[in-house]
Design an enzyme around this catalytic site. Sequence first.
Site, mmCIF file in Angstrom:
data_model
loop_
_atom_site.group_PDB
_atom_site.id
_atom_site.type_symbol
_atom_site.label_atom_id
_atom_site.label_comp_id
_atom_site.label_asym_id
_atom_site.label_seq_id
_atom_site.Cartn_x
_atom_site.Cartn_y
_atom_site.Cartn_z
ATOM 1 N N GLY A 1 -9.984 57.083 49.889
ATOM 2 C CA GLY A 1 -10.636 55.783 50.029
ATOM 3 C C GLY A 1 -9.623 54.680 49.803
ATOM 4 O O GLY A 1 -8.587 54.906 49.163
ATOM 5 N N GLN B 1 -6.697 46.205 47.657
ATOM 6 C CA GLN B 1 -5.516 47.041 47.440
ATOM 7 C C GLN B 1 -4.420 46.796 48.464
ATOM 8 O O GLN B 1 -3.294 47.261 48.297
ATOM 9 C CB GLN B 1 -5.908 48.529 47.458
ATOM 10 C CG GLN B 1 -6.820 48.915 46.306
ATOM 11 C CD GLN B 1 -7.131 50.382 46.332
ATOM 12 O OE1 GLN B 1 -8.005 50.813 47.075
ATOM 13 N NE2 GLN B 1 -6.405 51.177 45.565
ATOM 14 N N CYS C 1 -6.307 56.472 41.306
ATOM 15 C CA CYS C 1 -6.387 55.287 42.152
ATOM 16 C C CYS C 1 -4.989 55.006 42.695
ATOM 17 O O CYS C 1 -4.017 55.048 41.941
ATOM 18 C CB CYS C 1 -6.871 54.107 41.319
ATOM 19 S SG CYS C 1 -6.990 52.582 42.262
ATOM 20 N N LEU C 2 -4.895 54.713 43.996
ATOM 21 C CA LEU C 2 -3.583 54.454 44.603
ATOM 22 C C LEU C 2 -2.895 53.246 43.965
ATOM 23 O O LEU C 2 -1.668 53.170 43.977
ATOM 24 C CB LEU C 2 -3.735 54.233 46.111
ATOM 25 C CG LEU C 2 -4.226 55.453 46.913
ATOM 26 C CD1 LEU C 2 -4.499 55.050 48.357
ATOM 27 C CD2 LEU C 2 -3.224 56.596 46.850
ATOM 28 N N HIS D 1 -16.287 54.091 43.433
ATOM 29 C CA HIS D 1 -14.921 53.696 43.035
ATOM 30 C C HIS D 1 -14.414 52.568 43.942
ATOM 31 O O HIS D 1 -13.881 51.563 43.452
ATOM 32 C CB HIS D 1 -14.002 54.923 43.100
ATOM 33 C CG HIS D 1 -12.562 54.649 42.800
ATOM 34 N ND1 HIS D 1 -11.907 55.187 41.713
ATOM 35 C CD2 HIS D 1 -11.631 53.890 43.452
ATOM 36 C CE1 HIS D 1 -10.651 54.743 41.712
ATOM 37 N NE2 HIS D 1 -10.452 53.976 42.756
ATOM 38 N N GLU D 2 -14.599 52.722 45.254
ATOM 39 C CA GLU D 2 -14.109 51.696 46.195
ATOM 40 C C GLU D 2 -14.927 50.413 46.071
ATOM 41 O O GLU D 2 -14.381 49.307 46.162
ATOM 42 C CB GLU D 2 -14.132 52.216 47.641
ATOM 43 C CG GLU D 2 -13.276 53.456 47.896
ATOM 44 C CD GLU D 2 -11.853 53.337 47.375
ATOM 45 O OE1 GLU D 2 -11.294 52.226 47.375
ATOM 46 O OE2 GLU D 2 -11.301 54.365 46.938
ATOM 47 N N HIS E 1 -13.668 48.203 43.468
ATOM 48 C CA HIS E 1 -12.498 47.402 43.872
ATOM 49 C C HIS E 1 -12.913 46.044 44.448
ATOM 50 O O HIS E 1 -12.272 45.041 44.166
ATOM 51 C CB HIS E 1 -11.654 48.139 44.913
ATOM 52 C CG HIS E 1 -10.686 49.125 44.322
ATOM 53 N ND1 HIS E 1 -9.690 48.770 43.449
ATOM 54 C CD2 HIS E 1 -10.551 50.462 44.505
ATOM 55 C CE1 HIS E 1 -8.994 49.837 43.113
ATOM 56 N NE2 HIS E 1 -9.488 50.881 43.739
HETATM 57 NI NI NI Z 1 -8.840 52.863 43.537
#
Ligand code: NI
Length: 192
Positions: A45, A50, A106-107, A148-149, A152
């Site tokens: 995701g 991000q 998380c990226l 989670h997304e 963000h």
């Molecule tokens: Ni994340």
Amino acid sequence: MILPIVAYGAPVLRKVAEDITAEYPNLQKLVADMWETMYASSGVGLAAPQINKDVRIFVVDSAQIFENLEENEKGEYPDEPGIKKVFINAHIDKLEGEEWSYNEGCLSIPKIREDVMRPQTVTISYVDENFEPHTETFNGVTARIIQHEYDHIEGKLFIDYLKPLKRKMLQGKLNDISKGKVRVDYKMTFAK
Ligand code: NI
């Protein structure tokens, strides 16, 4: 085009992102770039903050997870075969079901993984990349990634769910990430 991923510490990750209109410039290109960036960093995701865009867009591909299952693991998961979807202007209508724990990463926060409790099911309203409206309910790992997304675009991160002591223990690592003192195999940008 692969875009650099914004690392923990950047203010854009803490903003509540804005809805967009169908006239948003180069939307199809932005969505294509988000997919490319997500796959290039082996994510499931990715949310627009991000990649330094303060708008309510995220992409989710949970189908990847199921494609890699062994034959004997198939049919065991409630959200099989997963989804590949773009969520624009998403708003959560309902969270339901028992909370369960899953080891999240998380990226934007590389090399840190922690167990996070989240509800089983999410009902969410959004428009897709063609601005068609949808209201759908998801469960399992798919619901987990969506939550989670979604966080963000609300300016939240998974580490916000950790107990204060755990969070304190991670502070040094988080400071290192914000300063770029972390080794990652995808492109990132840092706040300072
Ligand atoms: Ni994340």
